[in-house]
Design a protein around this motif. Structure first.
Motif, PDB file in Angstrom:
ATOM      1  N   ARG A  92      -9.266  41.561 -69.509  1.00 44.10           N
ATOM      2  CA  ARG A  92      -8.046  41.410 -70.308  1.00 44.10           C
ATOM      3  C   ARG A  92      -6.874  42.218 -69.743  1.00 44.10           C
ATOM      4  N   LEU A  93      -7.179  43.159 -68.867  1.00 49.27           N
ATOM      5  CA  LEU A  93      -6.112  43.960 -68.270  1.00 49.27           C
ATOM      6  C   LEU A  93      -5.444  43.173 -67.149  1.00 49.27           C
ATOM      7  N   PRO A  94      -4.144  43.354 -66.986  1.00 52.20           N
ATOM      8  CA  PRO A  94      -3.470  42.681 -65.872  1.00 52.20           C
ATOM      9  C   PRO A  94      -3.830  43.340 -64.539  1.00 52.20           C
ATOM     10  N   PRO A  95      -3.526  42.667 -63.426  1.00 50.97           N
ATOM     11  CA  PRO A  95      -3.795  43.269 -62.109  1.00 50.97           C
ATOM     12  C   PRO A  95      -3.135  44.644 -62.000  1.00 50.97           C
ATOM     13  N   ARG A  96      -3.847  45.578 -61.377  1.00 49.92           N
ATOM     14  CA  ARG A  96      -3.365  46.936 -61.109  1.00 49.92           C
ATOM     15  C   ARG A  96      -3.046  47.730 -62.384  1.00 49.92           C
ATOM     16  N   ALA A  97      -3.634  47.330 -63.503  1.00 48.94           N
ATOM     17  CA  ALA A  97      -3.366  47.993 -64.778  1.00 48.94           C
ATOM     18  C   ALA A  97      -3.783  49.456 -64.784  1.00 48.94           C
ATOM     19  N   LEU A  98      -4.715  49.834 -63.908  1.00 47.32           N
ATOM     20  CA  LEU A  98      -5.167  51.231 -63.863  1.00 47.32           C
ATOM     21  C   LEU A  98      -4.520  52.017 -62.715  1.00 47.32           C
ATOM     22  N   ALA A  99      -3.506  51.455 -62.091  1.00 45.19           N
ATOM     23  CA  ALA A  99      -2.806  52.175 -61.014  1.00 45.19           C
ATOM     24  C   ALA A  99      -2.227  53.470 -61.576  1.00 45.19           C
ATOM     25  N   GLY A 100      -2.413  54.552 -60.844  1.00 44.73           N
ATOM     26  CA  GLY A 100      -1.929  55.853 -61.277  1.00 44.73           C
ATOM     27  C   GLY A 100      -2.860  56.566 -62.242  1.00 44.73           C
ATOM     28  N   LYS A 101      -3.983  55.964 -62.538  1.00 44.94           N
ATOM     29  CA  LYS A 101      -4.953  56.565 -63.455  1.00 44.94           C
ATOM     30  C   LYS A 101      -6.226  56.952 -62.708  1.00 44.94           C
ATOM     31  N   THR A 102      -6.953  57.871 -63.285  1.00 43.55           N
ATOM     32  CA  THR A 102      -8.266  58.225 -62.771  1.00 43.55           C
ATOM     33  C   THR A 102      -9.300  57.563 -63.667  1.00 43.55           C
ATOM     34  N   ALA A 103     -10.236  56.854 -63.068  1.00 43.65           N
ATOM     35  CA  ALA A 103     -11.307  56.200 -63.821  1.00 43.65           C
ATOM     36  C   ALA A 103     -12.634  56.817 -63.405  1.00 43.65           C
ATOM     37  N   LEU A 104     -13.448  57.131 -64.390  1.00 45.05           N
ATOM     38  CA  LEU A 104     -14.741  57.755 -64.153  1.00 45.05           C
ATOM     39  C   LEU A 104     -15.842  56.831 -64.660  1.00 45.05           C
ATOM     40  N   PRO A 105     -16.581  56.179 -63.744  1.00 44.07           N
ATOM     41  CA  PRO A 105     -17.641  55.262 -64.152  1.00 44.07           C
ATOM     42  C   PRO A 105     -18.965  55.982 -64.416  1.00 44.07           C
ATOM     43  N   VAL A 106     -19.588  55.620 -65.532  1.00 47.01           N
ATOM     44  CA  VAL A 106     -20.893  56.173 -65.901  1.00 47.01           C
ATOM     45  C   VAL A 106     -21.777  55.009 -66.345  1.00 47.01           C
ATOM     46  N   LEU A 107     -22.951  54.908 -65.751  1.00 49.87           N
ATOM     47  CA  LEU A 107     -23.938  53.933 -66.197  1.00 49.87           C
ATOM     48  C   LEU A 107     -25.152  54.671 -66.738  1.00 49.87           C
ATOM     49  N   VAL A 108     -25.583  54.282 -67.930  1.00 51.57           N
ATOM     50  CA  VAL A 108     -26.803  54.819 -68.529  1.00 51.57           C
ATOM     51  C   VAL A 108     -27.914  53.832 -68.204  1.00 51.57           C
ATOM     52  N   MET A 109     -28.994  54.341 -67.607  1.00 53.81           N
ATOM     53  CA  MET A 109     -30.039  53.428 -67.128  1.00 53.81           C
ATOM     54  C   MET A 109     -31.431  53.941 -67.410  1.00 53.81           C
ATOM     55  N   GLY A 110     -32.349  53.016 -67.504  1.00 50.57           N
ATOM     56  CA  GLY A 110     -33.732  53.354 -67.750  1.00 50.57           C
ATOM     57  C   GLY A 110     -34.522  53.614 -66.480  1.00 50.57           C
ATOM     58  N   ASP A 111     -34.043  53.114 -65.370  1.00 47.61           N
ATOM     59  CA  ASP A 111     -34.787  53.200 -64.118  1.00 47.61           C
ATOM     60  C   ASP A 111     -33.883  53.696 -63.000  1.00 47.61           C
ATOM     61  N   PRO A 112     -34.296  54.722 -62.275  1.00 54.55           N
ATOM     62  CA  PRO A 112     -33.451  55.252 -61.199  1.00 54.55           C
ATOM     63  C   PRO A 112     -33.184  54.259 -60.072  1.00 54.55           C
ATOM     64  N   ALA A 143     -33.934  59.048 -69.648  1.00 52.58           N
ATOM     65  CA  ALA A 143     -34.875  60.167 -69.770  1.00 52.58           C
ATOM     66  C   ALA A 143     -34.161  61.516 -69.751  1.00 52.58           C
ATOM     67  N   ASP A 144     -32.941  61.556 -69.218  1.00 51.53           N
ATOM     68  CA  ASP A 144     -32.173  62.799 -69.140  1.00 51.53           C
ATOM     69  C   ASP A 144     -31.249  63.005 -70.342  1.00 51.53           C
ATOM     70  N   LEU A 145     -31.181  62.022 -71.254  1.00 55.12           N
ATOM     71  CA  LEU A 145     -30.296  62.156 -72.410  1.00 55.12           C
ATOM     72  C   LEU A 145     -30.787  63.264 -73.329  1.00 55.12           C
ATOM     73  N   PRO A 146     -29.935  64.057 -73.937  1.00 57.64           N
ATOM     74  CA  PRO A 146     -28.505  63.860 -74.006  1.00 57.64           C
ATOM     75  C   PRO A 146     -27.758  64.139 -72.708  1.00 57.64           C
ATOM     76  N   GLY A 147     -28.386  64.743 -71.740  1.00 60.15           N
ATOM     77  CA  GLY A 147     -27.811  64.835 -70.408  1.00 60.15           C
ATOM     78  C   GLY A 147     -26.842  65.966 -70.172  1.00 60.15           C
ATOM     79  N   ASP A 148     -26.854  66.984 -71.015  1.00 62.60           N
ATOM     80  CA  ASP A 148     -25.874  68.059 -70.891  1.00 62.60           C
ATOM     81  C   ASP A 148     -25.839  68.688 -69.500  1.00 62.60           C
ATOM     82  N   GLU A 149     -27.004  68.989 -68.935  1.00 61.07           N
ATOM     83  CA  GLU A 149     -27.035  69.614 -67.607  1.00 61.07           C
ATOM     84  C   GLU A 149     -26.545  68.658 -66.526  1.00 61.07           C
ATOM     85  N   VAL A 150     -26.955  67.404 -66.605  1.00 59.35           N
ATOM     86  CA  VAL A 150     -26.527  66.400 -65.628  1.00 59.35           C
ATOM     87  C   VAL A 150     -25.030  66.176 -65.747  1.00 59.35           C
ATOM     88  N   LEU A 151     -24.529  66.074 -66.977  1.00 58.51           N
ATOM     89  CA  LEU A 151     -23.098  65.864 -67.193  1.00 58.51           C
ATOM     90  C   LEU A 151     -22.284  67.051 -66.703  1.00 58.51           C
TER      91      LEU A 151
END
Length: 170
Positions: A92-112, A143-151
């Motif tokens: 839904r965002l237009p092209p380059r909508a995040l220009a000038g921003k920092t994005a931090l991707p996090v995936l929560v997963m069951g398998d490494p 398995a690491d949730l809540p993940g305080d040390e990893v975070l």
């Protein structure tokens, strides 16, 4: 500086939501950010995302993301990548909508074995939208949730990159 968290889990009250808030807390603490933080929980917006019309709640959520300095995007891992719900929102965002921003991707997963999805699938999406994406994105095992040390360890690595970028933009 404003920080917005986007939760891409289709279930309200999920462990992903808890991890998203904790990840944002870790980042905000290291940035010394004491201001407000908004959370966009896509589970509440799911029925609107595939409707091509404009919806006030969805527009507010998109505006929050567009106006943020830092966006923390957190999704459970579905089929070795982020959810379709998150993708539909970002589409839904237009092209380059995040220009000038920092994005931090996090995936929560069951398998490494899915850990590469953060860099191979999630990062390119955010870069395509114009965001600066510090290295590394976070693959957070259930398995690491809540993940305080990893975070905490992840935040210690990415926050200096955010600060150097913010300093360069000033």
């Amino acid at each position: 500086m404003s920080i917005v968290t986007v939760v891409g889990n289709p279930r309200a009250g999920s462990r992903t939501h808890g991890a998203a808030v904790a990840a944002t807390d870790a980042i905000a603490a290291r940035l010394g950010h004491e201001g407000g933080r908004d959370v966009v929980d896509l589970s509440a917006l799911a029925p609107l995302l595939l409707d091509p019309g404009a919806h006030a709640g969805l527009e507010v959520a998109l505006d929050l993301v567009r106006s943020a300095s830092v966006v923390v995007l957190v999704s459970p891992t579905y089929k070795a990548t982020y959810t379709g719900l998150l993708k539909a929102f970002l589409d839904r965002l237009p092209p380059r909508a995040l220009a000038g921003k920092t994005a931090l991707p996090v995936l929560v997963m069951g398998d490494p074995r899915h850990a590469l999805a953060v860099e191979a699938h999630f990062r390119p999406l955010l870069v395509e939208l114009g965001a600066a994406v510090p290295t590394p994105g976070l693959a957070l095992l259930e398995a690491d949730l809540p993940g305080d040390e990893v975070l905490a360890a992840w935040a210690d690595v990415v926050v200096p990159q955010i600060l150097s970028r913010e300093g360069a933009l000033s």
